[in-house]
Design a protein around this motif. Sequence first.
Motif, mmCIF file in Angstrom:
data_model
loop_
_atom_site.group_PDB
_atom_site.id
_atom_site.type_symbol
_atom_site.label_atom_id
_atom_site.label_comp_id
_atom_site.label_asym_id
_atom_site.label_seq_id
_atom_site.Cartn_x
_atom_site.Cartn_y
_atom_site.Cartn_z
ATOM 1 N N GLY A 56 30.652 -38.844 -16.700
ATOM 2 C CA GLY A 56 29.949 -40.082 -16.967
ATOM 3 C C GLY A 56 30.029 -41.080 -15.838
ATOM 4 O O GLY A 56 29.266 -42.047 -15.799
ATOM 5 N N ILE A 57 30.968 -40.863 -14.908
ATOM 6 C CA ILE A 57 31.147 -41.774 -13.778
ATOM 7 C C ILE A 57 30.753 -41.090 -12.477
ATOM 8 O O ILE A 57 29.851 -41.550 -11.768
ATOM 9 C CB ILE A 57 32.607 -42.269 -13.679
ATOM 10 N N THR A 58 31.414 -39.996 -12.177
ATOM 11 C CA THR A 58 31.116 -39.281 -10.928
ATOM 12 C C THR A 58 30.196 -38.088 -11.152
ATOM 13 O O THR A 58 29.756 -37.461 -10.198
ATOM 14 C CB THR A 58 32.419 -38.789 -10.269
ATOM 15 N N GLU A 59 29.930 -37.765 -12.393
ATOM 16 C CA GLU A 59 28.989 -36.684 -12.709
ATOM 17 C C GLU A 59 28.327 -36.971 -14.046
ATOM 18 O O GLU A 59 28.879 -37.677 -14.888
ATOM 19 C CB GLU A 59 29.695 -35.322 -12.751
ATOM 20 N N THR A 60 27.119 -36.433 -14.224
ATOM 21 C CA THR A 60 26.363 -36.665 -15.447
ATOM 22 C C THR A 60 27.076 -36.035 -16.633
ATOM 23 O O THR A 60 27.646 -34.951 -16.541
ATOM 24 C CB THR A 60 24.951 -36.083 -15.312
ATOM 25 N N VAL A 62 27.109 -35.466 -21.103
ATOM 26 C CA VAL A 62 26.265 -35.352 -22.276
ATOM 27 C C VAL A 62 26.513 -36.475 -23.279
ATOM 28 O O VAL A 62 25.696 -36.724 -24.160
ATOM 29 C CB VAL A 62 26.487 -33.971 -22.950
ATOM 30 N N TYR A 63 27.636 -37.201 -23.144
ATOM 31 C CA TYR A 63 27.969 -38.290 -24.058
ATOM 32 C C TYR A 63 27.870 -39.640 -23.359
ATOM 33 O O TYR A 63 28.053 -39.734 -22.133
ATOM 34 C CB TYR A 63 29.404 -38.135 -24.579
ATOM 35 N N PRO A 64 27.641 -40.725 -24.118
ATOM 36 C CA PRO A 64 27.763 -42.064 -23.544
ATOM 37 C C PRO A 64 29.187 -42.282 -23.016
ATOM 38 O O PRO A 64 30.150 -41.727 -23.553
ATOM 39 C CB PRO A 64 27.447 -42.981 -24.724
ATOM 40 N N GLN A 65 29.311 -43.130 -22.014
ATOM 41 C CA GLN A 65 30.565 -43.202 -21.259
ATOM 42 C C GLN A 65 31.769 -43.708 -22.043
ATOM 43 O O GLN A 65 32.908 -43.337 -21.727
ATOM 44 C CB GLN A 65 30.365 -44.071 -20.006
ATOM 45 N N LEU A 66 31.578 -44.534 -23.055
ATOM 46 C CA LEU A 66 32.738 -45.013 -23.813
ATOM 47 C C LEU A 66 33.422 -43.899 -24.592
ATOM 48 O O LEU A 66 34.539 -44.078 -25.084
ATOM 49 C CB LEU A 66 32.339 -46.141 -24.769
ATOM 50 N N LEU A 209 30.649 -50.062 -15.935
ATOM 51 C CA LEU A 209 30.318 -48.737 -15.397
ATOM 52 C C LEU A 209 29.803 -48.833 -13.961
ATOM 53 O O LEU A 209 30.121 -47.989 -13.120
ATOM 54 C CB LEU A 209 29.288 -48.046 -16.292
ATOM 55 N N LEU A 210 29.016 -49.852 -13.686
ATOM 56 C CA LEU A 210 28.515 -50.033 -12.331
ATOM 57 C C LEU A 210 29.655 -50.340 -11.358
ATOM 58 O O LEU A 210 29.674 -49.849 -10.222
ATOM 59 C CB LEU A 210 27.473 -51.157 -12.297
ATOM 60 N N LEU A 211 30.610 -51.121 -11.817
ATOM 61 C CA LEU A 211 31.775 -51.421 -10.972
ATOM 62 C C LEU A 211 32.593 -50.163 -10.702
ATOM 63 O O LEU A 211 33.207 -50.036 -9.634
ATOM 64 C CB LEU A 211 32.657 -52.470 -11.651
ATOM 65 N N LEU A 212 32.583 -49.234 -11.640
ATOM 66 C CA LEU A 212 33.315 -47.980 -11.462
ATOM 67 C C LEU A 212 32.536 -46.951 -10.638
ATOM 68 O O LEU A 212 33.068 -45.887 -10.325
ATOM 69 C CB LEU A 212 33.664 -47.376 -12.832
ATOM 70 N N GLY A 213 31.279 -47.290 -10.326
ATOM 71 C CA GLY A 213 30.489 -46.404 -9.474
ATOM 72 C C GLY A 213 29.619 -45.416 -10.211
ATOM 73 O O GLY A 213 29.275 -44.357 -9.668
ATOM 74 N N ALA A 214 29.225 -45.735 -11.450
ATOM 75 C CA ALA A 214 28.445 -44.786 -12.248
ATOM 76 C C ALA A 214 26.940 -44.967 -12.088
ATOM 77 O O ALA A 214 26.172 -44.591 -12.972
ATOM 78 C CB ALA A 214 28.814 -44.936 -13.720
ATOM 79 N N HIS A 215 26.516 -45.513 -10.947
ATOM 80 C CA HIS A 215 25.110 -45.858 -10.753
ATOM 81 C C HIS A 215 24.166 -44.697 -11.064
ATOM 82 O O HIS A 215 23.209 -44.835 -11.827
ATOM 83 C CB HIS A 215 24.881 -46.325 -9.319
ATOM 84 N N GLU A 216 24.415 -43.534 -10.500
ATOM 85 C CA GLU A 216 23.501 -42.400 -10.637
ATOM 86 C C GLU A 216 23.591 -41.727 -12.009
ATOM 87 O O GLU A 216 22.676 -41.006 -12.404
ATOM 88 C CB GLU A 216 23.788 -41.357 -9.559
ATOM 89 N N HIS A 217 24.671 -41.973 -12.716
ATOM 90 C CA HIS A 217 24.904 -41.250 -13.969
ATOM 91 C C HIS A 217 24.935 -42.176 -15.181
ATOM 92 O O HIS A 217 25.401 -41.783 -16.243
ATOM 93 C CB HIS A 217 26.214 -40.475 -13.881
ATOM 94 N N LEU A 222 21.262 -39.427 -21.765
ATOM 95 C CA LEU A 222 19.911 -39.307 -22.310
ATOM 96 C C LEU A 222 19.141 -38.184 -21.633
ATOM 97 O O LEU A 222 18.506 -37.362 -22.289
ATOM 98 C CB LEU A 222 19.160 -40.633 -22.146
ATOM 99 N N THR A 223 19.203 -38.141 -20.306
ATOM 100 C CA THR A 223 18.459 -37.114 -19.572
ATOM 101 C C THR A 223 19.079 -35.732 -19.738
ATOM 102 O O THR A 223 18.386 -34.715 -19.672
ATOM 103 C CB THR A 223 18.395 -37.472 -18.080
ATOM 104 N N GLU A 224 20.404 -35.679 -19.969
ATOM 105 C CA GLU A 224 21.097 -34.396 -20.100
ATOM 106 C C GLU A 224 20.634 -33.627 -21.331
ATOM 107 O O GLU A 224 20.707 -32.401 -21.372
ATOM 108 C CB GLU A 224 22.609 -34.633 -20.180
ATOM 109 N N GLN A 225 20.137 -34.356 -22.329
ATOM 110 C CA GLN A 225 19.705 -33.708 -23.565
ATOM 111 C C GLN A 225 18.359 -33.015 -23.415
ATOM 112 O O GLN A 225 18.013 -32.130 -24.200
ATOM 113 C CB GLN A 225 19.597 -34.742 -24.695
ATOM 114 N N GLY A 226 17.589 -33.421 -22.407
ATOM 115 C CA GLY A 226 16.219 -32.947 -22.302
ATOM 116 C C GLY A 226 16.080 -31.450 -22.140
ATOM 117 O O GLY A 226 15.156 -30.832 -22.680
#
Length: 412
Positions: A56-60, A62-66, A209-217, A222-226
């Motif tokens: 959820g931070i350094t890689e995509t 399947v669950y929300p980050q919390l 999450l942005l402060l932790l560097g999760a910008h790309e993920h 949501l996209t992982e479910q597609g």
Amino acid sequence: MKQGAERLIALWVVFVAVHALTAWLGWVYPSQPMGDVVLVYEPWATAAVSGGPIVGITETWVYPQLALAPILLVKAMAVPFVGLLGVSGAYLVAWAILVTALDALAFAVLLGRSPSAPRRTAAWFWSAALLLLGPIALYRLDAVTLPIVVIAGLWLVSRPALAAALLTIGAWIKIWPGAVLLAALIAGRRRLRMIIAALVVTTAVIAGLLLLGAHEHLFGFLTEQGGRGLQIEAVAATPFLWAVPGGSAGIEYSFDILTFQVAAPGAEVVAAALSGVMVAVVAGILALAGWMAMRGAAFARLFPPLALSLVAALIVTNKVGSPQFQVWLIAPVILWLVFDRARAVLPAVVVLALCVLTCLVYPLGYDALLQGQVLPIVVLSVRNLLLVVLLVIGIRAVVLTPADGEDRSRSL
């Protein structure tokens, strides 16, 4: 007074006994009902604390980050047990302790010191549902969100902003509590407070999450479910399963998402279409409930069936049919029993039946199901049909909600 105290003690004794028994059954039932906890959650936690990838931070993910919060918390809680039980055993015990503690907190909020008859009924239902559903009711992330939704639902009238904040937190762990929040926004009267609270929590989570560097993920869940296929337990997979014994369809394991999926002509098309179907069904239910709310439907009559309908819709139209999804149904029924017990009896009975059938499928009959045997396919088919029936029951209750009714929820 004495009789009331005895009833309360009995409820708590059963609650503790059911949790202890269900936790123990996870060690003895077949098909590893605790598998996700030790084979998936614990490795994620170990990687995160040892300098490896952080889901959820350094890689995509399947669950929300919390969702990573309870996973890491259990890792810390397990430390005292490692020497005695080993890494896996310690993590399992710590997970059961965490879920039981969260359930106990919600159970205490539900009962208080002198619970009303509807609240006692809801408490008995909760214990029965957990016992009948089995270890899957405890050993999944969904078990963490159940008590959050129960507490939030009970506070919607008296503490709407706090309730909305809790539901938003729950949705950042597993998405389904967001459906209960939508129901509260439609049926409630203090929408602005709830919207502000939800926005504040969401903003804080995203900023963190942005402060932790999760910008790309950030929204990878949501996209992982597609790209997921049609899981064998999904309602829409039922017709394809009946082709398995004859050899015209198969069951394959996806190593990407760690689930068994249907391999048959047309299965991919159905899986791709289900996302749109889900959106349409949920939108239709919300539009219907919105109309009822505009006509003055009372919160206590409209909110419980609406919450159950939305949650059931998320299950019925889902390409994934994981057994732990049945946990989602328990919270709306608990709240329905509290707010409007007379009309909650039928959905409560249906959910208990769903718990039994789900446990018979997983973990008790899962090996036979994977072999394509007819009996577990029959059980699963009945379970899936009953899910559709539950959805119809919920929608019917929404339609039959009286307009301009007295809002009895303020006295609960």
